[in-house]
Design a protein around this motif. Sequence first.
Motif, PDB file in Angstrom:
ATOM      1  N   ASP A   1      27.763 -15.850  32.220  1.00 47.29           N
ATOM      2  CA  ASP A   1      26.461 -16.014  31.580  1.00 47.29           C
ATOM      3  C   ASP A   1      26.562 -15.714  30.094  1.00 47.29           C
ATOM      4  O   ASP A   1      27.272 -14.795  29.669  1.00 47.29           O
ATOM      5  N   ALA A   2      25.809 -16.457  29.295  1.00 45.78           N
ATOM      6  CA  ALA A   2      25.826 -16.240  27.849  1.00 45.78           C
ATOM      7  C   ALA A   2      25.098 -14.963  27.461  1.00 45.78           C
ATOM      8  O   ALA A   2      25.449 -14.313  26.475  1.00 45.78           O
ATOM      9  N   SER A   3      24.083 -14.598  28.231  1.00 46.09           N
ATOM     10  CA  SER A   3      23.300 -13.406  27.912  1.00 46.09           C
ATOM     11  C   SER A   3      22.711 -12.839  29.194  1.00 46.09           C
ATOM     12  O   SER A   3      22.616 -13.546  30.209  1.00 46.09           O
ATOM     13  N   PRO A   4      22.277 -11.587  29.166  1.00 50.98           N
ATOM     14  CA  PRO A   4      21.723 -10.992  30.383  1.00 50.98           C
ATOM     15  C   PRO A   4      20.327 -11.504  30.685  1.00 50.98           C
ATOM     16  O   PRO A   4      19.636 -12.047  29.816  1.00 50.98           O
ATOM     17  N   VAL A   5      19.908 -11.314  31.934  1.00 48.80           N
ATOM     18  CA  VAL A   5      18.551 -11.634  32.362  1.00 48.80           C
ATOM     19  C   VAL A   5      17.953 -10.379  32.987  1.00 48.80           C
ATOM     20  O   VAL A   5      18.674  -9.478  33.426  1.00 48.80           O
ATOM     21  N   PHE A   6      16.618 -10.331  33.029  1.00 49.64           N
ATOM     22  CA  PHE A   6      15.938  -9.257  33.747  1.00 49.64           C
ATOM     23  C   PHE A   6      15.490  -9.813  35.083  1.00 49.64           C
ATOM     24  O   PHE A   6      14.753 -10.801  35.149  1.00 49.64           O
TER      25      PHE A   6
ATOM     26  N   ASP B   1      11.109   4.351  52.702  1.00 51.01           N
ATOM     27  CA  ASP B   1      11.501   2.995  52.322  1.00 51.01           C
ATOM     28  C   ASP B   1      11.992   2.971  50.879  1.00 51.01           C
ATOM     29  O   ASP B   1      11.519   3.742  50.032  1.00 51.01           O
ATOM     30  N   VAL B   2      12.915   2.068  50.596  1.00 45.22           N
ATOM     31  CA  VAL B   2      13.524   1.950  49.268  1.00 45.22           C
ATOM     32  C   VAL B   2      13.223   0.560  48.709  1.00 45.22           C
ATOM     33  O   VAL B   2      13.589  -0.454  49.312  1.00 45.22           O
ATOM     34  N   THR B   3      12.534   0.514  47.588  1.00 36.54           N
ATOM     35  CA  THR B   3      12.183  -0.757  46.958  1.00 36.54           C
ATOM     36  C   THR B   3      13.372  -1.297  46.173  1.00 36.54           C
ATOM     37  O   THR B   3      14.006  -0.566  45.412  1.00 36.54           O
ATOM     38  N   ARG B   4      13.653  -2.565  46.361  1.00 39.55           N
ATOM     39  CA  ARG B   4      14.753  -3.198  45.619  1.00 39.55           C
ATOM     40  C   ARG B   4      14.492  -3.067  44.119  1.00 39.55           C
ATOM     41  O   ARG B   4      13.418  -3.431  43.629  1.00 39.55           O
ATOM     42  N   PRO B   5      15.448  -2.531  43.371  1.00 39.25           N
ATOM     43  CA  PRO B   5      15.215  -2.300  41.941  1.00 39.25           C
ATOM     44  C   PRO B   5      15.391  -3.573  41.110  1.00 39.25           C
ATOM     45  O   PRO B   5      16.038  -4.537  41.539  1.00 39.25           O
ATOM     46  N   SER B   6      14.844  -3.527  39.917  1.00 40.78           N
ATOM     47  CA  SER B   6      15.039  -4.588  38.933  1.00 40.78           C
ATOM     48  C   SER B   6      15.661  -3.998  37.675  1.00 40.78           C
ATOM     49  O   SER B   6      15.556  -2.800  37.416  1.00 40.78           O
ATOM     50  N   GLY B   7      16.301  -4.844  36.908  1.00 38.67           N
ATOM     51  CA  GLY B   7      16.928  -4.406  35.674  1.00 38.67           C
ATOM     52  C   GLY B   7      17.691  -5.547  35.038  1.00 38.67           C
ATOM     53  O   GLY B   7      17.600  -6.702  35.473  1.00 38.67           O
ATOM     54  N   GLN B   8      18.444  -5.226  34.025  1.00 35.93           N
ATOM     55  CA  GLN B   8      19.284  -6.239  33.387  1.00 35.93           C
ATOM     56  C   GLN B   8      20.540  -6.479  34.219  1.00 35.93           C
ATOM     57  O   GLN B   8      21.156  -5.539  34.727  1.00 35.93           O
TER      58      GLN B   8
ATOM     59  N   ALA C   1      22.688  -0.604  42.964  1.00 31.23           N
ATOM     60  CA  ALA C   1      22.473  -1.997  42.559  1.00 31.23           C
ATOM     61  C   ALA C   1      23.713  -2.432  41.794  1.00 31.23           C
ATOM     62  O   ALA C   1      23.854  -2.155  40.602  1.00 31.23           O
ATOM     63  N   ARG C   2      24.636  -3.085  42.492  1.00 34.88           N
ATOM     64  CA  ARG C   2      25.956  -3.344  41.924  1.00 34.88           C
ATOM     65  C   ARG C   2      25.916  -4.252  40.699  1.00 34.88           C
ATOM     66  O   ARG C   2      26.727  -4.096  39.772  1.00 34.88           O
ATOM     67  N   ASP C   3      25.000  -5.219  40.678  1.00 35.76           N
ATOM     68  CA  ASP C   3      24.948  -6.129  39.529  1.00 35.76           C
ATOM     69  C   ASP C   3      24.371  -5.437  38.300  1.00 35.76           C
ATOM     70  O   ASP C   3      24.868  -5.614  37.182  1.00 35.76           O
ATOM     71  N   ILE C   4      23.348  -4.615  38.475  1.00 33.96           N
ATOM     72  CA  ILE C   4      22.827  -3.840  37.352  1.00 33.96           C
ATOM     73  C   ILE C   4      23.872  -2.838  36.880  1.00 33.96           C
ATOM     74  O   ILE C   4      24.103  -2.663  35.675  1.00 33.96           O
ATOM     75  N   GLN C   5      24.525  -2.186  37.832  1.00 36.14           N
ATOM     76  CA  GLN C   5      25.561  -1.197  37.515  1.00 36.14           C
ATOM     77  C   GLN C   5      26.705  -1.815  36.715  1.00 36.14           C
ATOM     78  O   GLN C   5      27.188  -1.234  35.736  1.00 36.14           O
ATOM     79  N   ALA C   6      27.153  -3.008  37.109  1.00 34.51           N
ATOM     80  CA  ALA C   6      28.309  -3.625  36.468  1.00 34.51           C
ATOM     81  C   ALA C   6      28.051  -3.935  34.993  1.00 34.51           C
ATOM     82  O   ALA C   6      28.958  -3.848  34.161  1.00 34.51           O
ATOM     83  N   TRP C   7      26.821  -4.284  34.656  1.00 34.67           N
ATOM     84  CA  TRP C   7      26.498  -4.648  33.276  1.00 34.67           C
ATOM     85  C   TRP C   7      26.255  -3.427  32.398  1.00 34.67           C
ATOM     86  O   TRP C   7      26.580  -3.419  31.211  1.00 34.67           O
ATOM     87  N   GLU C   8      25.729  -2.351  32.971  1.00 34.96           N
ATOM     88  CA  GLU C   8      25.294  -1.222  32.158  1.00 34.96           C
ATOM     89  C   GLU C   8      26.306  -0.087  32.063  1.00 34.96           C
ATOM     90  O   GLU C   8      26.208   0.746  31.169  1.00 34.96           O
ATOM     91  N   TYR C   9      27.272  -0.004  32.992  1.00 37.37           N
ATOM     92  CA  TYR C   9      27.976   1.272  33.167  1.00 37.37           C
ATOM     93  C   TYR C   9      29.010   1.576  32.087  1.00 37.37           C
ATOM     94  O   TYR C   9      29.417   2.737  31.931  1.00 37.37           O
ATOM     95  N   GLN C  10      29.462   0.601  31.327  1.00 40.44           N
ATOM     96  CA  GLN C  10      30.421   0.887  30.261  1.00 40.44           C
ATOM     97  C   GLN C  10      29.673   1.069  28.930  1.00 40.44           C
ATOM     98  O   GLN C  10      28.837   0.227  28.596  1.00 40.44           O
TER      99      GLN C  10
END
Length: 408
Positions: free
Chosen positions: A180-185, A167-174, A231-240
């Motif tokens: 959005d004005a700023s990121p959320v966790f 089983d794969v647990t849904r990850p959390s992150g920024q 996790a596409r939303d976490i990836q989009a914010w962190e990858y650059q």
Amino acid sequence: MPDVSPLDAGAAGLFGPHNLPYGVFATADDPGRGRIGVRIGDQVLDAGAAARAVGSPDAGLLGHPTLGPLLAAGRPAWRRVRAAVADWLTGAAHRDAVAPHLHPLSEVTLRLPIEVADYVDFYASEHHATNAGRLFRPDGEALPPNWKHLPIGYHGRAGTVVVSGTDVTRPSGQRKLPDDASPVFASSARLDFEAEVGFVVGAPSVWGEPVAQGAFADHVFGVCLVNDWSARDIQAWEYQPLGPFLGKSFATSVSPWVVPLDALDAARVAPPARDTPLLPYLDDADEQPWGLDLRLEIRINGHVVSRPPFATMYWTGAQMLAHMTVGGASLRTGDLYASGTVSGPRPDELGCLLELTRGGRTPLRLPDGTERGFLADGDEVSITAWAPGRDGTRVGFGEVTGRVLPAR
């Protein structure tokens, strides 16, 4: 003891003597001990026990609880052992000795087939890269300028590679939406799968010495299936600017069976025509390329959503290996590198939900009436594949399956 002979067990099907994939398994009466297994039909041969029973000189290689020593032994040993196992399973001389060491597949527990040393993931499908580029850069070039000059990749996290059925647990992150004005966790709201093909390294290489394409089969033991959860939303914010990190590192699932390269001779094909000249270490025009005709199938909760063709991949496994080592990086036994998402040119050949739903804008409708832009808790993703084999047979890869659990 199974009421079937080894010959009957492997006479037909995706897992006959033309295939003989390797894995690691445990039995209910001895759950703590891993054993090297070879799949034949719907049974698993305890390769170490069979080797001892027939007095094989390779009993030492096959008697380990992992595939590591066999992988490290190199191509001559791989071919010798494979030929011996085929003989044990099909020859009348060994039938009585081998039969007691066959276990029904339904009665064993399959484990991670290799001890993963390093994990690298590539981005080798032009169709996937183009589709993703159009979504990410609608007003710019779909492909980055380097894409047709080299296989783009990143180093992943070997410690979170897990075997099918985990089983794969849904990850959390920024995460941060464009407005959005700023990121959320928070937990990922855009969890995705990626249907990929993995290459398992057996023989190591010397640090500082590149591995040429022509040495691909001397170092790569075999092929497995991979689901590189994303996790596409976490990836989009962190990858650059440095690429994937937490959006990819939480889990990568692999199939429990490694199909030897020698089982895939009939599946070798030329890759798609290339319109960009390649540097010499990547140019495969003067040798038989290592394109592979693998047919993947992806299911969500049992429903087929796509059938990606691996034959359309722009970069081959041999080119990925050559690029991965051209700077002097050494190979280690148990290294795993994956192709990146496998996608074809048609809408029913896309290898991830990012493409299938156009970034969630056109959700998939499943047979139960629910829709998916991205994965929901409780969803089960299963990827299977087969390839053409010798004499009209088909080579099976088993499956890689994982179910999504809620975030913790």
